[in-house]
Design a protein around this motif. Sequence first.
Motif, PDB file in Angstrom:
ATOM      1  N   THR A 241       0.844  -1.186   0.000  1.00  0.00           N
ATOM      2  CA  THR A 241       0.000   0.000   0.000  1.00  0.00           C
ATOM      3  C   THR A 241       0.886   1.245   0.000  1.00  0.00           C
ATOM      4  O   THR A 241       2.067   1.191   0.375  1.00  0.00           O
ATOM      5  N   SER A 261      -4.669   5.136  12.521  1.00  0.00           N
ATOM      6  CA  SER A 261      -5.840   4.676  11.801  1.00  0.00           C
ATOM      7  C   SER A 261      -6.811   4.083  12.799  1.00  0.00           C
ATOM      8  O   SER A 261      -6.412   3.619  13.871  1.00  0.00           O
ATOM      9  N   ARG A 266      -6.581  -1.124   7.726  1.00  0.00           N
ATOM     10  CA  ARG A 266      -5.415  -0.247   7.642  1.00  0.00           C
ATOM     11  C   ARG A 266      -4.502  -0.399   8.857  1.00  0.00           C
ATOM     12  O   ARG A 266      -3.277  -0.312   8.740  1.00  0.00           O
ATOM     13  N   ASN A 270      -0.760  -1.359   8.003  1.00  0.00           N
ATOM     14  CA  ASN A 270       0.294  -0.406   8.357  1.00  0.00           C
ATOM     15  C   ASN A 270       1.415  -1.057   9.164  1.00  0.00           C
ATOM     16  O   ASN A 270       2.549  -0.591   9.168  1.00  0.00           O
TER      17      ASN A 270
END
Length: 325
Positions: A241, A261, A266, A270
């Motif tokens: 991403t 987040s 996410r 992440n």
Amino acid sequence: MSFGKAITLNSGATIPQIGLGTWLSKPNEVENAVEIAVKNGYRHLDLARVYQNQDEVGRALKKVIPSVVKREDLFITSKLWNSSHKPENVEKELDETLAQLGIEYLDLYLVHWPVAFAPGQGLFPKHPSKEGEVDLDLSTSLVDTWKAVIELPKTGKVRSVGVSNFTIEQLKGIIAATGVKPAANQIEAHPLLPQDDLVEFSRKEGIHLTAYSPLGNNLVGKPKLTDYPVVQEIAKKLGATTAQVLVAWGVYRGYSVIPKSVQEGRIISNFKQIELSKADYDEITKIGHAQHTRFNIPYNYSPRWDIDVFGEPEEKNATNKVKIQ
């Protein structure tokens, strides 16, 4: 499950390189986000009194300690707010934070900003004569506050202490006055704000840097870092991403990085670290050569802080300077 890499601070403590940021989260989102994060390998949580959600974090901690993790497996950071800079208020606010979180100690406690507010009037005291401005405390210096903060580890309530949003000049001032270097300086850091001089100074002095807003910020009229073609191209090439690419850029520079987040997908993605080649890192770094953008400038806040913190052009009309000593 991988818990990620860790970095040793000058205090001897180790800080996990990827953490969960909790700034700018809506009410009741953070409790769920923290629970998801810890269950998916995060061990570093970044908090602050001014975020006004530490009670939520505390509820989440009760859900994951000790069922998912032991307290000592987590690295929990919080921050001293501007209205408690007077030395006699420093430990009092720490105690309030610990009570909100329901824990006995913090792993890292930071001076949130090099700016003191008038105490006793809430988080953002109103200036008595200037509409729309915060009432600053121009009598309390950074050295005054730092001297109180560096005493906190002796209480057992804090393992390491540091600062946030401090410049080289401000760091030099508190170190010269006390001989004590912060374990960490948490700063806004992303390809549009590389701050190479501060990075080099910190490396030489053994002060760790934690990067907040590693993905930039979604200001109206400003392109998102995740929308830059070079970031998207590298993400596509690596099967990653765009957020993972920007987190990896900060990791490449030696930062710990705290993307925020509240969305489960996410939060999980992440945390999955990828590695950039030097060529990819250099291509992303070129973004900052073309333009310099600091998103987080208190002079632009509402209410405004009438003080020049960073020496940015936007602060040229500020009538006050940071009081270092």
